[in-house]
Design an enzyme around this catalytic site. Sequence first.
Site, PDB file in Angstrom:
ATOM      1  N   ARG A 105     -36.562  28.047 -22.082  1.00  0.00           N
ATOM      2  CA  ARG A 105     -35.371  28.719 -22.602  1.00  0.00           C
ATOM      3  C   ARG A 105     -35.722  29.871 -23.541  1.00  0.00           C
ATOM      4  NH1 ARG A 105     -31.003  23.789 -23.389  1.00  0.00           N
ATOM      5  NH2 ARG A 105     -30.286  23.937 -21.250  1.00  0.00           N
ATOM      6  N   GLY A 128     -28.726  20.616 -15.206  1.00  0.00           N
ATOM      7  CA  GLY A 128     -29.952  20.349 -15.952  1.00  0.00           C
ATOM      8  C   GLY A 128     -30.908  19.457 -15.194  1.00  0.00           C
TER       9      GLY A 128
HETATM   10  P1  ADP Z   1     -27.130  17.497 -13.208  1.00  0.00           P
HETATM   11  O1  ADP Z   1     -27.670  17.376 -14.624  1.00  0.00           O
HETATM   12  O2  ADP Z   1     -28.065  18.255 -12.318  1.00  0.00           O
HETATM   13  O3  ADP Z   1     -25.722  18.016 -13.158  1.00  0.00           O
HETATM   14  P2  ADP Z   1     -26.265  14.740 -13.164  1.00  0.00           P
HETATM   15  O4  ADP Z   1     -26.427  14.682 -14.628  1.00  0.00           O
HETATM   16  O5  ADP Z   1     -24.916  14.722 -12.593  1.00  0.00           O
HETATM   17  O6  ADP Z   1     -27.073  16.007 -12.570  1.00  0.00           O
HETATM   18  O7  ADP Z   1     -27.024  13.508 -12.484  1.00  0.00           O
HETATM   19  C1  ADP Z   1     -28.367  13.202 -12.712  1.00  0.00           C
HETATM   20  C2  ADP Z   1     -28.606  11.722 -12.841  1.00  0.00           C
HETATM   21  O8  ADP Z   1     -28.065  11.000 -11.767  1.00  0.00           O
HETATM   22  C3  ADP Z   1     -30.076  11.413 -12.873  1.00  0.00           C
HETATM   23  O9  ADP Z   1     -30.394  10.819 -14.119  1.00  0.00           O
HETATM   24  C4  ADP Z   1     -30.267  10.431 -11.726  1.00  0.00           C
HETATM   25  O10 ADP Z   1     -31.173   9.386 -12.032  1.00  0.00           O
HETATM   26  C5  ADP Z   1     -28.888   9.887 -11.535  1.00  0.00           C
HETATM   27  N1  ADP Z   1     -28.710   9.345 -10.164  1.00  0.00           N
HETATM   28  C6  ADP Z   1     -28.686  10.044  -9.024  1.00  0.00           C
HETATM   29  N2  ADP Z   1     -28.524   9.217  -7.972  1.00  0.00           N
HETATM   30  C7  ADP Z   1     -28.459   7.966  -8.465  1.00  0.00           C
HETATM   31  C8  ADP Z   1     -28.278   6.674  -7.887  1.00  0.00           C
HETATM   32  N3  ADP Z   1     -28.157   6.519  -6.565  1.00  0.00           N
HETATM   33  N4  ADP Z   1     -28.212   5.610  -8.715  1.00  0.00           N
HETATM   34  C9  ADP Z   1     -28.345   5.768 -10.038  1.00  0.00           C
HETATM   35  N5  ADP Z   1     -28.511   6.958 -10.651  1.00  0.00           N
HETATM   36  C10 ADP Z   1     -28.567   8.040  -9.870  1.00  0.00           C
END
Ligand code: ADP
Length: 427
Positions: free
Chosen positions: A56, A380
């Site tokens: 960043r 993120g």
């Molecule tokens: P971003 O930050 O890219 O927007 P999110 O915060 O929505 O993404 O999601 C990320 C989290 O989702 C990760 O910590 C990941 O471990 C969790 N995750 C994704 N698929 C699963 C799953 N099938 N079961 C449990 N956790 C999950």
Amino acid sequence: MSSAASATLAGICNIEDLSRGPLDQGGFLGNKRVFIRVDFNVPIDKKTGKIRDDARIREVLPTIRYAVEAGAKVILASHFGRPKGQRVDSMSLEPCGARLAELTGWEVHVPEDCVGDAPKKVIHDLRTASPGGQVRGAPQVCLLENLRFHAEEEKNDDAFARQLAELCDVYVNDAFGAAHRAHASVQALPKLVRDRGIGFLMRKELEALGRLVEGPDKPYVAVLGGAKVSDKIAVCEALIARCTTLCIGGAMANTFLAAQGKDMRKSLVEQDKLPLARTLLEKARDAGVEILLPVDVVVGESTESTSGKTVSVDAVPEGTMALDIGPRTVEAIAKRLQKSKTVFWNGPMGMFESAPFAEGTLQIARVMSKVSGFTVVGGGDSAAAVAQAGEEVQKGFKHISTGGGASLEFVEGKKLPGVEALRQGVL
Ligand code: ADP
Ligand code: MG
């Protein structure tokens, strides 16, 4: 400028426009006090207090360097963590100042407060480069202390914004990651400064993300994942209105599969969102948008499992939970991606932080990085997953957004307060 992003950028000055002002010869920014809102909210190692990733800071260097070389008195400002309106020493921006100094060789002064006499004195005494970049000694910049040490920052308080406005002549926002927040340094402050605009990073973000909302080339394939449907309802609806195919993975997919009557056993399912999931599926059908749900998943007994097993979504064994998408699902998504001209990805396909459940997410990252169309990642955790896939994969993407929440809100079609506050003369 890409013409597709013209509406997004209409009436918004770039830092270069600001430097082509009335005092053109020496550059308008010369000796001007230029306030640059940056996002130095870097991840910190909880044990050592050291910066874990300085991306960043490095991402905004071109903008800071441009202002320094134009002979400006540069004032950097950022939030850091959640100190809730009081001074918390562990959330000081000092370590970021030290890293900035290391990266640039500049002297970085961090006054003890972001408003009042302390920063005024530092800014008054700053040594500037003569316009054109010649430096008499190392350039000096001022990094204001954490804006959130004052509760007024998050309250978008006018009086606080006026105190910040007293420090500067020109305002530049290069903190895309904070642009969705109606906070004082993001929204109230720029409205008080006539000469205002965006830095290079913000411009890159708005141009790239602007292409997703203003007439994206089709086929437009969106890949959504992550933890919860409830976080992503608005973006889901917005994507259904625009894309050709919406691929859903991650924990989010469990709720959709359960809504179709599948027994997801111990998987993370938002029971109260089943009707919503059905509505979204109907909306997609009515709009002629293909929704691609997993056909196979990798299951484990718990999130602590050290190994996984691939099963069909029709046969999730009792006592297990879906923690990743399986290879047949990866294949199906890959087929759509290979034909796409525009791609937006948000949300990992599984619990990628744990090795046995990372492969689905990493495979999707690899496939996407080879797509010749316009590929964008936002979020993120999603950006972290792409980084985990390695530098080659990372380089293959056309744009990796630095803003989690901000990129999602933008793709949803929402106006970002930090962007709107910079617009001049157009409505
Ligand atoms: P971003 O930050 O890219 O927007 P999110 O915060 O929505 O993404 O999601 C990320 C989290 O989702 C990760 O910590 C990941 O471990 C969790 N995750 C994704 N698929 C699963 C799953 N099938 N079961 C449990 N956790 C999950
Ligand atoms: Mg996240």
